[in-house]
Structures are given as structure tokens and as C-alpha cells.
Design an enzyme around this catalytic site. Structure first.
Site, PDB file in Angstrom:
ATOM      1  CB  CYS A 143      26.971   1.824  57.881  1.00  0.00           C
ATOM      2  SG  CYS A 143      27.383   0.230  58.567  1.00  0.00           S
ATOM      3  CD  GLU A 150      12.818   7.808  65.186  1.00  0.00           C
ATOM      4  OE1 GLU A 150      13.690   6.949  65.459  1.00  0.00           O
ATOM      5  OE2 GLU A 150      13.054   9.027  65.124  1.00  0.00           O
ATOM      6  CD  GLU A 188      26.084   7.729  55.612  1.00  0.00           C
ATOM      7  OE1 GLU A 188      25.598   8.469  56.475  1.00  0.00           O
ATOM      8  OE2 GLU A 188      26.362   6.532  55.822  1.00  0.00           O
ATOM      9  CE  LYS A 245      15.462   5.832  70.044  1.00  0.00           C
ATOM     10  NZ  LYS A 245      14.926   5.917  68.652  1.00  0.00           N
ATOM     11  CG  PHE A 257      16.512   3.546  58.711  1.00  0.00           C
ATOM     12  CD1 PHE A 257      16.402   2.759  57.568  1.00  0.00           C
ATOM     13  CD2 PHE A 257      17.236   4.731  58.612  1.00  0.00           C
ATOM     14  CE1 PHE A 257      16.992   3.140  56.363  1.00  0.00           C
ATOM     15  CE2 PHE A 257      17.832   5.125  57.414  1.00  0.00           C
ATOM     16  CZ  PHE A 257      17.719   4.316  56.300  1.00  0.00           C
TER      17      PHE A 257
END
Ligand code: NAD
Length: 500
Positions: free
Chosen positions: A281, A176, A383, A173, A149
Site C-alpha cells: 500500500c 483468506e 490502484e 480475521k 493479503f
């Protein structure tokens, strides 16, 4: 409320599975869309479209592919504001940051525009009498990408431009949680002239991912997301005989040596820890100090800046930091502040009580700064992926290096110093895939590859750059003899071919 569909064969394909999920505007907390979740049959349709397209796309001339990529680059540039607005509306990051994401993604399209150079191959002539050897790289076929995301445009752009430039066709893909940017990227690819089936988007959750991993017509899978899922993706893809690169999570350390310019280091720590609300990240999540005097001075400077940050909706030009992606994620991130306090950390800045006037239902969280964090604490071990910066104190360079190298992740790291020798030692000794020297977020440019070590990457290839080209192609070596009819020797010889 918007209905968010799939994109197959250059057409919007409404969901038919009966399954879907909500998409929110994180700044208001309101649901703004409902995204279709693909069934196995819908994934199969997208793969079939990609497979059919591959038959001709794999042989389209480099000149034509390159021309389309140039057109695509221009369209992305022209529509960058629209893309950035979509990103802000579903992810929450501030508009300037969203624009930056689009620009970094476009770098990979620019790399792909030069694919002819990357695919040149190698030729050795006269390796034996009348014999030449050529090494070429060819596409794999249908390849898939599964994306997180936090960079809804940039991470898909890390993948499909290189894959498609190499002659593959693609099934994407996206996350979502913020799927709309991917759909606009696909629509722009159609507008640029890419034929139907070359780039397809299926929306969905774990079920769509599992079908992608199992699908016999998908040759390779690129994944970017959290470590547990990355590990599972690698295992699943290998079980089904697919090539895989799965980039996982991170806990990036920024080492500040006592000789560093502490004002500059504090500015950089703030930018890298709290930019995009820490949902990067490559965010700096741990600042490592050496010596108590430098540690105290740095913490004081970071705290002063943290308190002044302007937090608000991403579409307000005054905001420097936006909300988190979901209410659940905000609660989880916030929970690390009391847990760190209970485990002995010093909470220097506590952002958990923040309220943004007029946006009380948004998923906002203030920034937090935790000092004297140690490796046993949850705030250090996990994390967090939010605006919580830990400071770990050490007494020496060696102790700091040991701490950083003990991390289970090895994505990015940085050192701040004025000492070239110390920086050089660090860049050689640290166990991480990307190192910044006085650069806090060392995301490589498009023509160098991106990737971490240890639990930040499962697979052998980093993403984009030369590694991207290698990942999306396979090698073939062709040995050719065109004997000179005047000197050709005939006869039977069962010996192993030798060169003379
Ligand atoms: P995530 O792992 O939850 O989801 C990533 C993708 O995997 C999404 O498309 C999602 O639908 C799918 N997915 C989620 N759970 C799944 C499951 N159990 N089985 C199969 N598929 C599943 O990650 P996220 O929360 O969207 O993104 C944040 C994470 O991504 C962070 O850990 C961050 O560090 C990481 N990340 C890494 C990089 C990198 O380059 N290493 C870059 C960006 C983000």
C-alpha cells in the site's frame, strides 16, 4: 494439502461450516492448502472466548502484561525465519522482504512492551479545595481486526499487540489468501503465556466479516484493505455502534525535482515500485517528473534498472522479486499495460510476456514502465497493486503538486531533491498522511502512527503509535474529594459545583 483451521481459546479449532477456500503457492501455482471459512456460529464462538477472557485480562497487572509481551517479542525474534518462510510460501514475496515484514511488525510489539508509559494518565491535584481530578484510559473490551493479503504478519501485528497491551481481547480475521502466518502468530502468543481467549483467529471471507461487524459484543474494528471494502467496513461498523478505523488503498506519487540525484532517485523508484511485486500500500506507483530533460534522463535510468531485475520464486536467494498473489490478480495487473498503450501512454518496459523457467504455472509477471501517463488513463485512475510503474510528466513544481493533490487517495508520497526549501514546501503543501523526503516508502516507525488521508483512511485514528493506544482505549475522568474532617463544610447547596 494442508487444512487451515481457526484458533480459538488457545486451541486449533477445525472448521465446521462446510465452507472453505483454496490457498496457493504463488511461485508454483499449486494449491497447497484449504482454509476453513467461519460460519456465524464460529465467529460467535471466538467472540465468546474473547469476552470471557476479557473479564480477567482487562484487570491483569501492567507488569504481567508487559512481561508476556516481552516474552512474545523474543519468540517472534527466535521464529522469524519460520514466519518469513510461511509468508513466502503463501504470499510469494522474496524471503528477505518477508523477514523485513516480520521485523517491522515486531516494532509494534516493542511499542506494546512499553505500554505502561503510554497508559500513565494525568492527575491534577487540588483543583478545588480538597478535590483532585485524574484522567485515565481503559480498554474497550473485545476488539476485532480484519487484514489484507499483502502483509500477512505485519498488518495483524499493527493491531493486536497494542490492543492486547491496553487490556482488550482480540479476534483477528486474516486474509483468506495467506492465513497461515496469523495462525503461527497466535500459536506463539500462546507459547509466550497469553491466557486462552486473549487472541483468537477466525478464518473466512466476507460472511465472517459481516458477522464481526454486526456482533454486539465487539466494541471496535480495525480494518486494512482496499478502499471499497474499507468504506463499507466503516459504514457497517458505525451502523452497529462500533468504533472503527479502516485503512484503504493508495496510489503513491514520488516527485523527483530536476535538481535531485537521478541515480539515487532511479534506485529508489525501482525499490519502491517493484519491491514485493508492487503489492504494497506504500509502493510508489507514479513517478512525477518536472521538465522534459530531467524526465527523459530519469526514465532512461529506471528502464535500465528494471530490465535487469531478477524475478523468480521467493525462496530462491537470487530472486529480487517474486510472483503476484493469484492468477486472476496477475491477469488484471497485466491488462493495464495494453490499456495504457491504447490510451496513449508510452510503454517503455513491457513485462507482460515474462516466463520463469521451471515455474511456468506460477503467478509471475515481469515489471512494466509506462511513460507519459495522464490522469484520464485507467493505469493512473486505478490502484493497480502490481509491478507497473507510471511516469507522469509535468512542467513545474506547481503543476506536479496539483496533480498529486488531485488524487482521491492520500496514503504516502515522497519528494526527491537536494533543495531543502523545496522539500519543506512540499511536505507542508502535499495532501497525504505520510511524506518521505528522499525516502521512498515512508512507513512510520512503531512509535509514530501510520495512516493516510482522503480515501486511504476511513475513521479518525491512524494505526499503532499513540493513535493506536487512543483507538483501543476510552477515556475516563475521575473527580475525587477527600475532605479534611477538621475543616469539612456540610449543608445543602443545589447550585452547579464550582471550584474555589
Ligand atoms: P481486500 O479489501 O480485498 O481484503 C481485505 C480484507 O477484507 C480481507 O480479510 C478480506 O477477506 C476482506 N474482504 C474482502 N472483500 C470483502 C467484502 N466485500 N466485504 C467484507 N470483507 C471483505 O484487500 P486485499 O486485496 O487483501 O489487500 C490489498 C489492498 O489492501 C490494497 O488496496 C492495498 O492498498 C490495501 N492495503 C492498505 C494498507 C494501508 O495501510 N492503507 C496496507 C496494506 C494493504
Amino acid at each position: 494439502m494442508r487444512t487451515i483451521s481457526h484458533f480459538i481459546d488457545n486451541e486449533t479449532a477445525p472448521g465446521t461450516s462446510g465452507r472453505s477456500g483454496p490457498v496457493f503457492n504463488p511461485a508454483t501455482g499449486a494449491q497447497t492448502g484449504e482454509v476453513a471459512f467461519a460460519s456465524d456460529a464460529e465467529v460467535d464462538r471466538a467472540v465468546a472466548a474473547a469476552k470471557a477472557a476479557y473479564r480477567s485480562w482487562g484487570t491483569v497487572s501492567l507488569a504481567r502484561r508487559t512481561a508476556l509481551l516481552y516474552a512474545y517479542r523474543e519468540l517472534l525474534h527466535a521464529r522469524r525465519e519460520d514466519l518469513a518462510r510461511l509468508i513466502t510460501a503463501e504470499h510469494g514475496k522474496v524471503h528477505a522482504d518477508a523477514l523485513g515484514e516480520v521485523a517491522r511488525g515486531m516494532e509494534i510489539v516493542e511499542l506494546a512492551c512499553g505500554i505502561a508509559e503510554k497508559l500513565k494518565g494525568e492527575l491534577s491535584t487540588q483543583v478545588s479545595s480538597g478535590v483532585d481530578v485524574a484522567s485515565i484510559r481503559q480498554p474497550l473490551g473485545v476488539v476485532a481486526g480484519i487484514t489484507p493479503f499483502n502483509f500477512p504478519a505485519m498488518v495483524p501485528l499493527w493491531m493486536f499487540p497494542v490492543a492486547i497491551a491496553c487490556g482488550n481481547t482480540f479476534v483477528l480475521k486474516p486474509s483468506e489468501k495467506d492465513p497461515s502466518a496469523s495462525l503461527l502468530l497466535a500459536e506463539l502468543a500462546r507459547e509466550a503465556g497469553f491466557p486462552p481467549g486473549v487472541l483468537n483467529v477466525v478464518n473466512g471471507d466476507r460472511s465472517a466479516v459481516e458477522r464481526i461487524l454486526a456482533h454486539p459484543d465487539i466494541a471496535a474494528v480495525s480494518f486494512v484493505g482496499s478502499t471499497p471494502v474499507a468504506r463499507a467496513i466503516q459504514r457497517g461498523a458505525l451502523e452497529h455502534g462500533k468504533r472503527v478505523q479502516a485503512l484503504g488503498g493508495a496510489k503513491n506519487h514520488m516527485l523527483v525535482l530536476p535538481d535531485a540525484d537521478l541515480e539515487v532517485a532511479a534506485d529508489n523508484a525501482i525499490n519502491a515500485a517493484y519491491g514485493s511485486a508492487g503489492e504494497r500500500c506504500m509502493a510508489v506507483s507514479v513517478v512525477v517528473t518536472v521538465g522534459d530533460a530531467a524526465g527523459d534522463a530519469l526514465v532512461e535510468r529506471i528502464a535500465k534498472r528494471a530490465a535487469a531485475l531478477r524475478i523468480g520464486p521467493g525462496d530462491d536467494p537470487a530472486s529480487e522479486m517474486g510472483p503476484l498473489i493469484t492468477a486472476e490478480h496477475r491477469e488484471k495487473v497485466a491488462s493495464y499495460v495494453p490499456s495504457a498503450r491504447a490510451q496513449g501512454a508510452e510503454v517503455v518496459v513491457d513485462g507482460t510476456g515474462l516466463a520463469v523457467p521451471g515455474h511456468e504455472s506460477g503467478f509471475f509477471l515481469g515489471v512494466s514502465l509506462l511513460d507519459r501517463v495522464t490522469p484520464e488513463m485507467d493505469a493512473y485512475r486505478d490502484e493497480i497493486f502490481g509491478p507497473v510503474l507510471c511516469v507522469a510528466r509535468t512542467g513545474s513544481y506547481d503543476e506536479a503538486l496539483e496533480l498529486i493533490n488531485s488524487s482521491r487517495w492520500g496514503n504516502g508520497t515522497a519528494v526527491f531533491t537536494r533543495d531543502g526549501g523545496a522539500a519543506r514546501r512540499f511536505q507542508l503543501e502535499v495532501e497525504a498522511g505520510m511524506v518521505g523526503v528522499n525516502v521512498p516508502i515512508p512507513v512510520p516507525v512503531g512509535y509514530h502512527s501510520f495512516g493516510g488521508w482522503k480515501e486511504s483512511l476511513f475513521g479518525d485514528h491512524h494505526i499503532y503509535g499513540n493513535d493506536g493506544v487512543r483507538f483501543y482505549t476510552r477515556g475516563k475522568v475521575i473527580t475525587t474529594r477527600w475532605p479534611d474532617p477538621a475543616t469539612a463544610e456540610g449543608g445543602i447547596n443545589l447550585g452547579f459545583p464550582s471550584n474555589h
